[in-house]
Scaffold this motif. Structure first.
Motif, PDB file in Angstrom:
ATOM      1  N   ALA A   1       2.696  -6.377  -7.198  1.00  0.00           N
ATOM      2  CA  ALA A   1       2.138  -5.036  -6.992  1.00  0.00           C
ATOM      3  C   ALA A   1       3.237  -4.039  -6.646  1.00  0.00           C
ATOM      4  O   ALA A   1       3.282  -2.924  -7.180  1.00  0.00           O
TER       5      ALA A   1
ATOM      6  N   LYS B   1      -5.104  -6.439  -4.924  1.00  0.00           N
ATOM      7  CA  LYS B   1      -6.389  -6.995  -4.504  1.00  0.00           C
ATOM      8  C   LYS B   1      -6.361  -8.518  -4.434  1.00  0.00           C
ATOM      9  O   LYS B   1      -7.191  -9.127  -3.766  1.00  0.00           O
TER      10      LYS B   1
ATOM     11  N   SER C   1      -2.341   1.413 -11.878  1.00  0.00           N
ATOM     12  CA  SER C   1      -3.621   0.693 -11.951  1.00  0.00           C
ATOM     13  C   SER C   1      -3.391  -0.816 -11.914  1.00  0.00           C
ATOM     14  O   SER C   1      -4.120  -1.561 -11.240  1.00  0.00           O
TER      15      SER C   1
ATOM     16  N   ILE D   1       2.335   1.911  -3.469  1.00  0.00           N
ATOM     17  CA  ILE D   1       1.339   2.493  -4.380  1.00  0.00           C
ATOM     18  C   ILE D   1       1.134   3.975  -4.072  1.00  0.00           C
ATOM     19  O   ILE D   1       1.049   4.809  -4.983  1.00  0.00           O
TER      20      ILE D   1
ATOM     21  N   LEU E   1       0.826  -1.211   0.000  1.00  0.00           N
ATOM     22  CA  LEU E   1       0.000   0.000   0.000  1.00  0.00           C
ATOM     23  C   LEU E   1       0.862   1.263   0.000  1.00  0.00           C
ATOM     24  O   LEU E   1       0.545   2.245  -0.679  1.00  0.00           O
TER      25      LEU E   1
ATOM     26  N   GLU F   1      -2.507  -1.798  -8.366  1.00  0.00           N
ATOM     27  CA  GLU F   1      -3.689  -1.867  -7.499  1.00  0.00           C
ATOM     28  C   GLU F   1      -4.469  -3.157  -7.749  1.00  0.00           C
ATOM     29  O   GLU F   1      -4.998  -3.766  -6.805  1.00  0.00           O
TER      30      GLU F   1
END
Length: 252
Positions: free
Chosen positions: A83, A76, A69, A44, A41, A72
């Motif tokens: 990521a 998930k 994008s 990002i 997180l 992200e």
């Protein structure tokens, strides 16, 4: 014999049913969905910050936004490694674009600073720091130092109060002014609205001094001072006015 079997059978059936019920277990609840790691997180968020800064200075960040994008989407799942890799790639590309912009700005300011003279020790230290940051590829740091220095040089002014016995020659030669008497025409230019004749100044006059004149202005002033002629009241006045007119529109 038949009656005996008939009586036992319900008991056997009941016991069988009871045993069956005892062996039935509830299904365990589904495990909670996995979440992306804090590091993912943060990666990002860092990428988005870098992209926003790059966009502010005119960088095309379309590909970097697409990578975020994708990051992200991977978060998930979560596929933290993928990521973070995508986010780091986007951040690096955005940082590099923004850094190139700031390096261009810093080099442009450095070129302007090189035009100025009479830098003091603090100003020279800032100049060295800015050059070092450029050589190290630190665009924003270099720009911050050099833009501040340029503004300081452009605004550097002081005043000198004329005392009895002064003339522009000896004022220009003072250590607190230019340390070179041949630069007296710079004072004349800076105070043209109050000095009609550079051979004639008065006690208590406040003269404006440009502390860091540009090299081209210094060259012109020194050349004129060396070719003007004798210091006699009114004798070179027409030449003085002609030289002053020739300097209009140029920087001091």
């Amino acid at each position: 014999m038949i009656k005996k079997v008939y009586k036992v059978t319900p008991l056997i059936v009941a016991l069988a049913l009871l045993g069956a019920c005892a062996t039935v277990k509830k299904a365990p609840p589904p495990p909670p969905p996995k979440k992306p790691s804090a590091a993912t997180l943060q990666a990002i968020r860092d990428a988005k910050t870098a992209i926003a800064k790059a966009e502010q200075v005119g960088c095309n960040v379309t590909s970097e936004q697409a990578e975020v994008s994708q990051a992200e989407a991977q978060a998930k799942i979560p596929n933290n490694q993928k990521a973070q890799s995508l986010a780091d790639s986007a951040r690096t590309a955005a940082d590099q674009c923004a850094n190139r912009y700031w390096l261009r700005k810093a080099r442009a300011d450095l070129a302007k600073i090189r035009q100025y003279t009479n830098l003091n020790s603090s100003e020279r230290a800032s100049l060295r720091t800015g050059r070092s940051d450029i050589n190290s590829g630190k665009g924003k740091a270099a720009y911050d130092v050099l833009s501040a220095l340029l503004s300081e040089l452009q605004a550097a002014r002081t005043t000198y109060t004329v005392v009895r016995g002064d003339n522009l020659w000896n004022i220009a030669g003072k250590h607190s002014v230019y340390r070179d008497p041949f630069e007296w025409p710079l004072i004349y230019r800076s105070n043209a609205s109050k000095i009609h004749d550079p051979d004639l100044i008065y006690p208590n006059e406040e003269l404006r001094i440009i502390l860091n004149p540009v090299k081209s202005a210094v060259r012109s002033a020194k050349h004129y001072a060396k070719t003007r002629g004798p210091w006699q009241h009114g004798q070179a006045l027409s030449k003085d006015h002609a030289w002053l007119a020739s300097q209009q529109g140029s920087k001091i």
